[in-house]
Scaffold this motif. Structure first.
Motif, PDB file in Angstrom:
ATOM      1  N   GLU A   1       0.843  -1.192   0.000  1.00  0.00           N
ATOM      2  CA  GLU A   1       0.000   0.000   0.000  1.00  0.00           C
ATOM      3  C   GLU A   1       0.885   1.250   0.000  1.00  0.00           C
ATOM      4  O   GLU A   1       1.965   1.261   0.592  1.00  0.00           O
ATOM      5  N   PHE A   2       0.406   2.287  -0.658  1.00  0.00           N
ATOM      6  CA  PHE A   2       1.179   3.526  -0.792  1.00  0.00           C
ATOM      7  C   PHE A   2       0.338   4.707  -0.319  1.00  0.00           C
ATOM      8  O   PHE A   2      -0.880   4.737  -0.507  1.00  0.00           O
ATOM      9  N   ASP A   3       1.003   5.685   0.279  1.00  0.00           N
ATOM     10  CA  ASP A   3       0.295   6.883   0.723  1.00  0.00           C
ATOM     11  C   ASP A   3      -0.012   7.819  -0.440  1.00  0.00           C
ATOM     12  O   ASP A   3      -1.009   8.535  -0.419  1.00  0.00           O
ATOM     13  N   ARG A   4       0.852   7.797  -1.453  1.00  0.00           N
ATOM     14  CA  ARG A   4       0.691   8.753  -2.548  1.00  0.00           C
ATOM     15  C   ARG A   4       0.817   8.053  -3.896  1.00  0.00           C
ATOM     16  O   ARG A   4       1.481   7.023  -4.015  1.00  0.00           O
ATOM     17  N   ILE A   5       0.167   8.632  -4.892  1.00  0.00           N
ATOM     18  CA  ILE A   5       0.283   8.125  -6.256  1.00  0.00           C
ATOM     19  C   ILE A   5       1.741   8.165  -6.707  1.00  0.00           C
ATOM     20  O   ILE A   5       2.227   7.266  -7.399  1.00  0.00           O
ATOM     21  N   GLU A   6       2.472   9.207  -6.284  1.00  0.00           N
ATOM     22  CA  GLU A   6       3.876   9.345  -6.685  1.00  0.00           C
ATOM     23  C   GLU A   6       4.708   8.175  -6.172  1.00  0.00           C
ATOM     24  O   GLU A   6       5.602   7.674  -6.867  1.00  0.00           O
ATOM     25  N   ASP A   7       4.420   7.724  -4.928  1.00  0.00           N
ATOM     26  CA  ASP A   7       5.151   6.578  -4.381  1.00  0.00           C
ATOM     27  C   ASP A   7       4.848   5.313  -5.181  1.00  0.00           C
ATOM     28  O   ASP A   7       5.731   4.490  -5.431  1.00  0.00           O
ATOM     29  N   TYR A   8       3.581   5.174  -5.549  1.00  0.00           N
ATOM     30  CA  TYR A   8       3.178   4.021  -6.361  1.00  0.00           C
ATOM     31  C   TYR A   8       3.936   4.015  -7.686  1.00  0.00           C
ATOM     32  O   TYR A   8       4.468   2.989  -8.116  1.00  0.00           O
ATOM     33  N   ARG A   9       4.004   5.168  -8.326  1.00  0.00           N
ATOM     34  CA  ARG A   9       4.672   5.245  -9.625  1.00  0.00           C
ATOM     35  C   ARG A   9       6.164   4.975  -9.503  1.00  0.00           C
ATOM     36  O   ARG A   9       6.759   4.312 -10.360  1.00  0.00           O
ATOM     37  N   GLN A  10       6.773   5.482  -8.424  1.00  0.00           N
ATOM     38  CA  GLN A  10       8.196   5.219  -8.212  1.00  0.00           C
ATOM     39  C   GLN A  10       8.438   3.726  -8.025  1.00  0.00           C
ATOM     40  O   GLN A  10       9.397   3.155  -8.568  1.00  0.00           O
ATOM     41  N   PHE A  11       7.561   3.094  -7.255  1.00  0.00           N
ATOM     42  CA  PHE A  11       7.685   1.659  -7.016  1.00  0.00           C
ATOM     43  C   PHE A  11       7.547   0.872  -8.318  1.00  0.00           C
ATOM     44  O   PHE A  11       8.356  -0.010  -8.619  1.00  0.00           O
ATOM     45  N   MET A  12       6.517   1.189  -9.112  1.00  0.00           N
ATOM     46  CA  MET A  12       6.289   0.469 -10.358  1.00  0.00           C
ATOM     47  C   MET A  12       7.434   0.699 -11.338  1.00  0.00           C
ATOM     48  O   MET A  12       7.814  -0.195 -12.097  1.00  0.00           O
ATOM     49  N   GLN A  13       8.002   1.903 -11.312  1.00  0.00           N
ATOM     50  CA  GLN A  13       9.141   2.184 -12.179  1.00  0.00           C
ATOM     51  C   GLN A  13      10.347   1.341 -11.770  1.00  0.00           C
ATOM     52  O   GLN A  13      11.047   0.774 -12.613  1.00  0.00           O
ATOM     53  N   THR A  14      10.573   1.239 -10.452  1.00  0.00           N
ATOM     54  CA  THR A  14      11.686   0.428  -9.951  1.00  0.00           C
ATOM     55  C   THR A  14      11.502  -1.037 -10.315  1.00  0.00           C
ATOM     56  O   THR A  14      12.418  -1.695 -10.811  1.00  0.00           O
ATOM     57  N   MET A  15      10.285  -1.561 -10.081  1.00  0.00           N
ATOM     58  CA  MET A  15      10.030  -2.965 -10.377  1.00  0.00           C
ATOM     59  C   MET A  15      10.069  -3.231 -11.877  1.00  0.00           C
ATOM     60  O   MET A  15      10.527  -4.284 -12.321  1.00  0.00           O
TER      61      MET A  15
END
Length: 316
Positions: free
Chosen positions: A218-232
């Motif tokens: 779970e992510f607090d922000r959309i930006e964190d989600y996008r960073q995670f998906m970019q890393t993965m």
């Protein structure tokens, strides 16, 4: 997502294939020798006749030796599949009960046959549960079930639990924030507003064993989600290029009980980016809990030189 029905010939005995423009025989040939002019010579051939043709017969009817050889090989594969199905049918009960666990943590009881395909099960689930066939992914023992494979081929048996994971890779999945109980019941209160926007998340499936509760990052922000998906996504591309296993991403889950050691597990992004697959979450994860986690993204020096991304693992 574009809906595309699975070719019906894949779930039939060759002898039952139908002729004609929209028949099973031509569908098989279009998949086997796409764009080949031999299709027209099989337009009125039934599956019963096709199964009886020898390799030389196929070469003559296709008017092409190479095309005839390819068709023969594929038919042989189907004959082996039929033999396998008959063997399975003899060793399995005619039907048995399985449970399909939905994202809402509801177990749907279903009577299935061992030779039922994943696609057929999805069609029944679409009626029973509501998720469209093209939006379903079914997972058993950490393995995604292919549409044209039978349940028996994955050793799905009586009492087995299959996970239903919606395919939502084209959009960010979000968990709505909850309203504090009673907040809207007090006269004169302004409508409650969440302190932050809805929370994006990514479902997790562990490959080691089935756990009867949903797990998400779970992510607090959309930006964190996008960073995670970019890393993965970057690690997924590296895996496609057969990079060193030492450079794989590692998820570290911190236990609630300080007497337990953290769990470290390799983490992989699903092929269509709709879920994460981890090797294990150990024995520290229990239902209805939240855990701090770190995604360790190695550099050239492996995990020792890794950068970390703080995450939250939630269970239902």
């Amino acid at each position: 997502l574009k809906w595309c029905a699975m070719p019906s010939y894949k779930v039939k005995d060759v002898h039952d294939w139908q002729p004609g423009e929209d028949g099973d025989v031509l569908a098989f040939l279009k998949d086997t020798v796409p764009g080949h002019p031999c299709h027209v010579f099989f337009k009125y051939t039934t599956g019963h006749v096709l199964a009886a043709l020898t390799k030389d017969d196929l070469r003559r009817q296709a008017r092409d030796v190479e095309a005839g050889n390819v068709i023969w090989v594929q038919l042989e594969n189907f004959r082996k599949l039929i033999k396998q199905r008959n063997t399975i049918a003899d060793s399995y009960p005619s039907c048995f009960t399985i449970f399909v666990r939905t994202p809402a943590d509801v177990a749907i009881e279903m009577e299935v046959s061992p030779m039922e395909t994943t696609w057929q099960l999805k069609e029944r689930l679409a009626t029973a549960e509501g998720t469209k066939v093209e939006c379903q992914r079914l997972v058993f023992n950490g393995q995604s079930l292919k549409d044209d494979s039978t349940l028996a081929s994955y050793k799905v048996g009586s009492g087995s639990v299959v996970l239903l994971i919606p395919r939502l890779s084209s959009a960010v999945r979000c968990i709505p924030t909850t309203t504090p109980r009673g907040q809207l019941m007090v006269p004169g209160n302004r409508p409650w507003q969440p302190s932050h926007s809805i929370r994006p998340y990514v479902p997790i499936v562990a490959s080691d064993l089935y756990r009867p509760f949903p797990m998400n990052i779970e992510f607090d922000r959309i930006e964190d989600y996008r960073q995670f998906m970019q890393t993965m996504g970057s690690h997924a591309r590296n895996n496609d290029l057969e990079m060193d296993a030492a450079n794989e991403a590692v998820l570290e889950i911190l236990p609630l009980d300080p007497n337990h050691a953290p769990v470290q597990t390799k983490v992989h992004l699903g092929g269509d980016s709709d879920m994460l697959r981890v090797d294990s979450v150990g024995d520290i994860v229990v239902p209805n809990s939240r855990y701090k986690a770190l995604l360790k993204s190695p550099g050239q020096q492996g995990i020792a030189g890794a950068s970390s991304l703080g995450l939250v693992l939630t269970t239902g």
